[in-house]
Design a protein around this motif. Structure first.
Motif, PDB file in Angstrom:
ATOM      1  N   ASP A  37       0.864  -1.184   0.000  1.00 42.38           N
ATOM      2  CA  ASP A  37       0.000   0.000   0.000  1.00 42.38           C
ATOM      3  C   ASP A  37       0.899   1.232   0.000  1.00 42.38           C
ATOM      4  O   ASP A  37       1.759   1.379   0.881  1.00 42.38           O
ATOM      5  N   ALA A  38       0.694   2.119  -0.968  1.00 46.96           N
ATOM      6  CA  ALA A  38       1.440   3.379  -0.961  1.00 46.96           C
ATOM      7  C   ALA A  38       1.045   4.184   0.280  1.00 46.96           C
ATOM      8  O   ALA A  38      -0.012   3.934   0.874  1.00 46.96           O
ATOM      9  N   PRO A  39       1.886   5.124   0.706  1.00 42.91           N
ATOM     10  CA  PRO A  39       1.500   5.990   1.834  1.00 42.91           C
ATOM     11  C   PRO A  39       0.105   6.596   1.597  1.00 42.91           C
ATOM     12  O   PRO A  39      -0.210   6.990   0.474  1.00 42.91           O
ATOM     13  N   ASN A  40      -0.733   6.611   2.631  1.00 44.35           N
ATOM     14  CA  ASN A  40      -2.107   7.151   2.565  1.00 44.35           C
ATOM     15  C   ASN A  40      -3.076   6.280   1.763  1.00 44.35           C
ATOM     16  O   ASN A  40      -4.147   6.754   1.377  1.00 44.35           O
ATOM     17  N   LEU A  77       4.349  14.853  -2.872  1.00 39.08           N
ATOM     18  CA  LEU A  77       4.096  14.694  -1.441  1.00 39.08           C
ATOM     19  C   LEU A  77       4.456  13.291  -0.962  1.00 39.08           C
ATOM     20  O   LEU A  77       5.007  13.104   0.112  1.00 39.08           O
ATOM     21  N   LEU A  78       4.134  12.284  -1.793  1.00 31.48           N
ATOM     22  CA  LEU A  78       4.302  10.886  -1.376  1.00 31.48           C
ATOM     23  C   LEU A  78       5.659  10.289  -1.752  1.00 31.48           C
ATOM     24  O   LEU A  78       6.082   9.288  -1.157  1.00 31.48           O
ATOM     25  N   ALA A  79       6.347  10.878  -2.757  1.00 34.72           N
ATOM     26  CA  ALA A  79       7.474  10.181  -3.384  1.00 34.72           C
ATOM     27  C   ALA A  79       8.624   9.886  -2.425  1.00 34.72           C
ATOM     28  O   ALA A  79       9.158   8.775  -2.421  1.00 34.72           O
ATOM     29  N   GLY A  80       9.006  10.862  -1.617  1.00 34.35           N
ATOM     30  CA  GLY A  80      10.160  10.655  -0.733  1.00 34.35           C
ATOM     31  C   GLY A  80       9.953   9.439   0.159  1.00 34.35           C
ATOM     32  O   GLY A  80      10.805   8.540   0.255  1.00 34.35           O
ATOM     33  N   GLN A  81       8.776   9.390   0.792  1.00 35.24           N
ATOM     34  CA  GLN A  81       8.461   8.267   1.685  1.00 35.24           C
ATOM     35  C   GLN A  81       8.326   6.958   0.903  1.00 35.24           C
ATOM     36  O   GLN A  81       8.852   5.918   1.314  1.00 35.24           O
ATOM     37  N   ALA A  82       7.646   7.020  -0.254  1.00 35.32           N
ATOM     38  CA  ALA A  82       7.402   5.797  -1.043  1.00 35.32           C
ATOM     39  C   ALA A  82       8.722   5.178  -1.522  1.00 35.32           C
ATOM     40  O   ALA A  82       8.888   3.956  -1.482  1.00 35.32           O
ATOM     41  N   VAL A  83       9.652   6.008  -1.959  1.00 35.39           N
ATOM     42  CA  VAL A  83      10.934   5.489  -2.452  1.00 35.39           C
ATOM     43  C   VAL A  83      11.685   4.788  -1.322  1.00 35.39           C
ATOM     44  O   VAL A  83      12.169   3.653  -1.485  1.00 35.39           O
ATOM     45  N   ALA A  84      11.759   5.429  -0.174  1.00 38.23           N
ATOM     46  CA  ALA A  84      12.475   4.832   0.967  1.00 38.23           C
ATOM     47  C   ALA A  84      11.802   3.518   1.381  1.00 38.23           C
ATOM     48  O   ALA A  84      12.474   2.539   1.731  1.00 38.23           O
ATOM     49  N   GLU A  85      10.477   3.493   1.329  1.00 43.04           N
ATOM     50  CA  GLU A  85       9.758   2.272   1.724  1.00 43.04           C
ATOM     51  C   GLU A  85      10.036   1.126   0.743  1.00 43.04           C
ATOM     52  O   GLU A  85      10.280  -0.008   1.158  1.00 43.04           O
ATOM     53  N   SER A  98       0.067   5.027 -13.887  1.00 36.59           N
ATOM     54  CA  SER A  98      -0.649   6.138 -13.256  1.00 36.59           C
ATOM     55  C   SER A  98       0.143   6.556 -12.001  1.00 36.59           C
ATOM     56  O   SER A  98       1.333   6.843 -12.122  1.00 36.59           O
ATOM     57  N   MET A  99      -0.442   6.561 -10.800  1.00 34.21           N
ATOM     58  CA  MET A  99       0.360   6.935  -9.632  1.00 34.21           C
ATOM     59  C   MET A  99       1.530   5.976  -9.438  1.00 34.21           C
ATOM     60  O   MET A  99       2.597   6.379  -8.950  1.00 34.21           O
ATOM     61  N   GLY A 100       1.352   4.711  -9.834  1.00 32.92           N
ATOM     62  CA  GLY A 100       2.446   3.737  -9.744  1.00 32.92           C
ATOM     63  C   GLY A 100       3.629   4.131 -10.606  1.00 32.92           C
ATOM     64  O   GLY A 100       4.771   3.775 -10.321  1.00 32.92           O
ATOM     65  N   CYS A 101       3.364   4.885 -11.673  1.00 31.37           N
ATOM     66  CA  CYS A 101       4.428   5.454 -12.513  1.00 31.37           C
ATOM     67  C   CYS A 101       5.008   6.706 -11.844  1.00 31.37           C
ATOM     68  O   CYS A 101       6.221   6.891 -11.808  1.00 31.37           O
ATOM     69  N   GLY A 102       4.137   7.540 -11.299  1.00 27.58           N
ATOM     70  CA  GLY A 102       4.590   8.783 -10.661  1.00 27.58           C
ATOM     71  C   GLY A 102       5.502   8.525  -9.478  1.00 27.58           C
ATOM     72  O   GLY A 102       6.446   9.292  -9.223  1.00 27.58           O
ATOM     73  N   LEU A 103       5.248   7.443  -8.729  1.00 33.01           N
ATOM     74  CA  LEU A 103       6.121   7.090  -7.597  1.00 33.01           C
ATOM     75  C   LEU A 103       7.259   6.175  -8.047  1.00 33.01           C
ATOM     76  O   LEU A 103       8.307   6.115  -7.403  1.00 33.01           O
ATOM     77  N   MET A 139       8.988   6.430 -11.001  1.00 37.10           N
ATOM     78  CA  MET A 139      10.073   7.189 -11.665  1.00 37.10           C
ATOM     79  C   MET A 139      11.157   7.602 -10.670  1.00 37.10           C
ATOM     80  O   MET A 139      12.342   7.332 -10.891  1.00 37.10           O
ATOM     81  N   PRO A 140      10.802   8.269  -9.536  1.00 40.52           N
ATOM     82  CA  PRO A 140      11.863   8.622  -8.579  1.00 40.52           C
ATOM     83  C   PRO A 140      12.516   7.388  -7.953  1.00 40.52           C
ATOM     84  O   PRO A 140      13.706   7.420  -7.621  1.00 40.52           O
ATOM     85  N   LEU A 141      11.787   6.291  -7.807  1.00 40.81           N
ATOM     86  CA  LEU A 141      12.385   5.053  -7.300  1.00 40.81           C
ATOM     87  C   LEU A 141      13.446   4.546  -8.274  1.00 40.81           C
ATOM     88  O   LEU A 141      14.566   4.201  -7.875  1.00 40.81           O
ATOM     89  N   LEU A 142      13.107   4.528  -9.573  1.00 41.41           N
ATOM     90  CA  LEU A 142      14.062   4.058 -10.584  1.00 41.41           C
ATOM     91  C   LEU A 142      15.288   4.962 -10.649  1.00 41.41           C
ATOM     92  O   LEU A 142      16.408   4.488 -10.877  1.00 41.41           O
ATOM     93  N   ALA A 143      15.063   6.270 -10.480  1.00 41.61           N
ATOM     94  CA  ALA A 143      16.182   7.211 -10.527  1.00 41.61           C
ATOM     95  C   ALA A 143      17.123   6.997  -9.344  1.00 41.61           C
ATOM     96  O   ALA A 143      18.322   7.258  -9.437  1.00 41.61           O
TER      97      ALA A 143
END
Lengths: 245, 245
Positions: free
Chosen positions: B75-78, B115-123, B148-153, B155-159
């Motif tokens: 589950d993504a944050p929130n 808003l979610l990316a920093g936390q999602a990447v670390a998780e 969709s959001m799975g792509c938005g979160l 991309m920074p994970l892949l980077a």
């Protein structure tokens, strides 16, 4: 028309037979030792190429060896082993001049495809009828693979020929083809090269858009006109297997 | 962080285990009876969805059963079983209002992903480390699937995460993501819905364009945001098999 086949020769699990059907020069690929009916894939080469161009051979080999398909490739009118008309030579010269000058050749490309399409469509229809009478081809479902000029001549074939059930097309713009594309209704895989210097991206996307098919998938890869990645051949094989098996 | 797994249950050849890792709620899918290391695929769900949304389950089932992969979804944050923050609820309300008014929500969508990316990447990074310590997952190559959001979160994970070697992304526009996309270098399959009412076509093509990857293929199909055809799951499976096997 008289249909004449040479003796088979086999390499890497694929049997090859050259044929003539009237004035048409072609080649038939089948899995080595094939007996009985199987799906047939028609492969149309690009402008200035011929029935055994590398892109055609690479697909034919895998479609026959891995898919178990029969594959027929012919020289388009004015190509390969066939004589060239004065009118064709005029078009080819005009296109080279435009490309060398950095101009968009879309209008002349479409004109050349118009010049060849009527004959090419009738020839493909005769080839399907002839090769499907062979025991190791038979009357199975038919697919079409052709990009660039192979797409330009394939669109009117698909619009005219109900025996064809699925097609891989692409590397061409919408110029002169919108009406014909709208008459295509079979599943289509449409290949676009994202950095194609011969086909403007917007023109290619517009041809995909114009296709009448309910199931159509655009595959775009980086690189210029001739640079379709090898993995698209495997994807095409699975696409044909899904629709023709 | 404490990693806790439930007892396995198996259906149709796939074993499922819910897990928690600190505050993260997730689920792990593996082939029934799996032992030893195997490639791991991370699946990121869409906005408003959760770790067992139908699109995630359909992929996870096939990736595990047919590909032999381990699949982790969280589950993504929130989202899903996790608490929602006031700030997230504000964004979600604003997006609903804009969509209902027929306005382009791209700016708010990008803001929510930020808003979610920093936390999602670390998780995700912690999840990879934790599940790869399990005997039936092991330290194999890792892939990422998310649209969709799975792509938005994603991309920074892949980077940020060099353990991920290939990704299926898509259903998102370039707004706010061009710089991150340019840092992605692994092979990418990018899905576009040609008639997406939430993501303007030009914005989606521009995000594909912005990807830094040498090998990237865009797959576009007719239909709206939620209508990815089922055969793209099979295509994704073969893409992961090619890059992670």
């Amino acid at each position: 028309m008289r249909f004449s086949l040479t003796s088979p020769t086999s390499t890497d699990g694929v049997t090859e037979q050259s044929f003539t059907l009237g004035e048409i020069t072609g080649v038939l690929f089948t899995p080595e030792g094939a007996t009985g009916p199987r799906p047939l894939i028609l492969m149309g080469h690009g402008g200035g190429q011929h029935k055994k161009a590398p892109g055609v051979l690479a697909g034919a080999q895998r479609f026959a060896a891995e898919g178990g398909f029969a594959v027929a490739a012919v020289d388009a009118p004015n190509h390969g082993d066939r004589p060239k008309s004065e009118r064709f030579i005029q078009y080819a010269g005009g296109m080279r001049t435009r490309i060398a000058a950095g101009e968009d050749p879309a209008e002349l490309v479409a004109g050349m495809h118009d010049l060849l399409a009527g004959q090419a469509v009738a020839e493909w229809q005769a080839v399907v009828t002839a090769v499907q009478e062979l025991d190791h081809v038979g009357a199975g479902p038919v697919g079409y693979w052709g990009v660039s000029m192979g797409c330009g001549l394939g669109m009117p074939l698909l619009a005219a020929e109900p025996r064809i059930r699925a097609a891989v097309l692409g590397l061409l713009g919408v110029h002169g083809l919108a009406e014909t594309a709208a008459q295509v209704t079979v599943p289509v895989r449409f290949l676009v090269q994202w950095d194609d210097t011969r086909v403007p991206r917007e023109q290619a996307l517009a041809l995909f858009d114009a296709l009448g098919s309910t199931e159509k998938t655009l595959h775009a890869n980086p690189g210029d006109h001739g640079g379709i990645p090898a993995f698209e051949t495997g994807d095409a094989l699975r696409f044909f297997a899904r629709h023709l098996a």
